[in-house]
Design a protein around this motif. Structure first.
Motif, mmCIF file in Angstrom:
data_model
loop_
_atom_site.group_PDB
_atom_site.id
_atom_site.type_symbol
_atom_site.label_atom_id
_atom_site.label_comp_id
_atom_site.label_asym_id
_atom_site.label_seq_id
_atom_site.Cartn_x
_atom_site.Cartn_y
_atom_site.Cartn_z
ATOM 1 N N ASN A 159 0.831 -1.202 0.000
ATOM 2 C CA ASN A 159 0.000 0.000 0.000
ATOM 3 C C ASN A 159 0.867 1.253 0.000
ATOM 4 O OD1 ASN A 159 -2.105 -1.824 0.261
ATOM 5 N ND2 ASN A 159 -2.581 -1.293 2.368
ATOM 6 N N THR A 160 1.925 1.229 0.802
ATOM 7 C CA THR A 160 2.838 2.378 0.866
ATOM 8 C C THR A 160 3.550 2.569 -0.460
ATOM 9 O OG1 THR A 160 3.146 2.061 3.240
ATOM 10 C CG2 THR A 160 4.823 3.350 2.097
ATOM 11 N N ALA A 161 3.948 1.464 -1.089
ATOM 12 C CA ALA A 161 4.614 1.549 -2.391
ATOM 13 C C ALA A 161 3.724 2.252 -3.408
ATOM 14 C CB ALA A 161 4.988 0.155 -2.881
ATOM 15 N N ALA A 162 2.440 1.941 -3.395
ATOM 16 C CA ALA A 162 1.514 2.530 -4.353
ATOM 17 C C ALA A 162 1.138 3.972 -3.995
ATOM 18 C CB ALA A 162 0.256 1.675 -4.449
ATOM 19 N N GLU A 163 0.952 4.238 -2.698
ATOM 20 C CA GLU A 163 0.441 5.554 -2.302
ATOM 21 C C GLU A 163 1.530 6.595 -2.082
ATOM 22 O OE1 GLU A 163 -2.586 7.630 0.934
ATOM 23 O OE2 GLU A 163 -1.751 5.663 1.402
ATOM 24 N N LEU A 164 2.599 6.235 -1.391
ATOM 25 C CA LEU A 164 3.578 7.244 -0.974
ATOM 26 C C LEU A 164 4.934 7.166 -1.666
ATOM 27 C CD1 LEU A 164 3.086 7.487 2.897
ATOM 28 C CD2 LEU A 164 2.275 9.031 1.132
ATOM 29 N N ALA A 165 5.406 5.966 -1.964
ATOM 30 C CA ALA A 165 6.775 5.809 -2.464
ATOM 31 C C ALA A 165 7.091 6.647 -3.702
ATOM 32 C CB ALA A 165 7.083 4.337 -2.720
ATOM 33 N N PRO A 166 6.147 6.846 -4.628
ATOM 34 C CA PRO A 166 6.497 7.637 -5.811
ATOM 35 C C PRO A 166 6.907 9.086 -5.516
ATOM 36 C CG PRO A 166 4.516 6.356 -6.233
ATOM 37 C CD PRO A 166 4.825 6.229 -4.760
ATOM 38 N N HIS A 167 6.490 9.621 -4.357
ATOM 39 C CA HIS A 167 6.808 11.023 -4.069
ATOM 40 C C HIS A 167 7.364 11.250 -2.661
ATOM 41 C CE1 HIS A 167 3.048 11.246 -1.783
ATOM 42 N NE2 HIS A 167 2.516 10.572 -2.765
ATOM 43 N N ASP A 168 7.673 10.182 -1.948
ATOM 44 C CA ASP A 168 8.226 10.315 -0.595
ATOM 45 C C ASP A 168 9.453 9.400 -0.487
ATOM 46 O OD1 ASP A 168 8.785 9.817 2.214
ATOM 47 O OD2 ASP A 168 6.816 10.661 2.681
ATOM 48 N N GLY A 169 10.622 9.998 -0.499
ATOM 49 C CA GLY A 169 11.866 9.246 -0.483
ATOM 50 C C GLY A 169 12.030 8.355 0.733
ATOM 51 N N ASP A 170 11.610 8.829 1.909
ATOM 52 C CA ASP A 170 11.735 8.018 3.119
ATOM 53 C C ASP A 170 10.836 6.778 3.047
ATOM 54 O OD1 ASP A 170 13.615 9.695 4.347
ATOM 55 O OD2 ASP A 170 12.034 10.976 5.184
#
Length: 194
Positions: free
Chosen positions: A109-120
């Motif tokens: 879920n994090t990969a899809a929602e946040l990883a594209p624009h959140d480096g941490d």
């Protein structure tokens, strides 16, 4: 004189993890967290920092508690290929279950929602996937060394294929109400190990 905390930070972190896992980062407001955790906004910020910092701590907690449970069988002594098959089939069964459809995997879920624009967030996802790939690779190398996997196969490439497939199974399982879709994909991937 400093006030003592009136809540258990560890239990609050677990509760935050469950809320983020169910709803996602963007759909969870600070007000949602305050209400769900039963603590004041000031206590939330003083203990965990911002909403984003709390999310990243919850993601770390998930990786510490869920990844080892899920992948423990890959490191067991003895035949390795049955352990790989068991992990793949377990992912497919979990993805096909009604409960999993509601939450999916927190890392995926994090990969899809946040990883594209959140480096941490992206780094944490990569660490989890690297750990998973390494365990799969090690199990496949053992399987090859024990004669369970043909010698001409590339254990690293197979481990990467399985990692990508299993993450895809989690995404499809969350969005699809057809359990055969993920089960058939898992069985086709397992046929590549014969």
């Amino acid at each position: 004189m400093a006030r003592t905390r009136e809540f258990d930070p560890d239990a609050a972190l677990q509760s935050a993890l469950e809320l983020f896992w169910r709803r996602g980062y963007e759909a969870t407001s600070v007000a949602d967290l305050v209400g769900h955790l039963g603590i004041g906004r000031a206590s939330l910020y003083a203990t965990f920092g911002t909403k984003r910092e709390l999310y990243l701590k919850a993601l770390d907690r998930y990786a510490e508690t869920h990844d080892p449970q899920l992948l423990a069988g890959l490191s067991r002594p003895g035949p390795a290929l049955p352990a790989v098959r068991e992990v793949v089939r377990r992912f497919a069964e979990e993805a096909a279950s009604p409960r999993q459809r509601l939450t999916g995997c927190f890392v995926t879920n994090t990969a899809a929602e946040l990883a594209p624009h959140d480096g941490d967030a992206a780094r944490r996802v990569e660490v989890s996937w690297d750990r998973f790939e390494t365990l799969l690779h090690s199990a496949l190398v053992r399987a090859q060394g024990q004669g369970e996997l043909p010698g001409g196969r590339d254990p690293r490439a197979l481990a990467r294929m399985l990692l990508v497939l299993l993450q895809g199974i989690r995404v499809v399982g969350k969005a699809s109400d057809d359990p055969a879709r993920v089960r058939d994909a898992a069985e086709q991937a397992l046929a590549l190990l014969d």
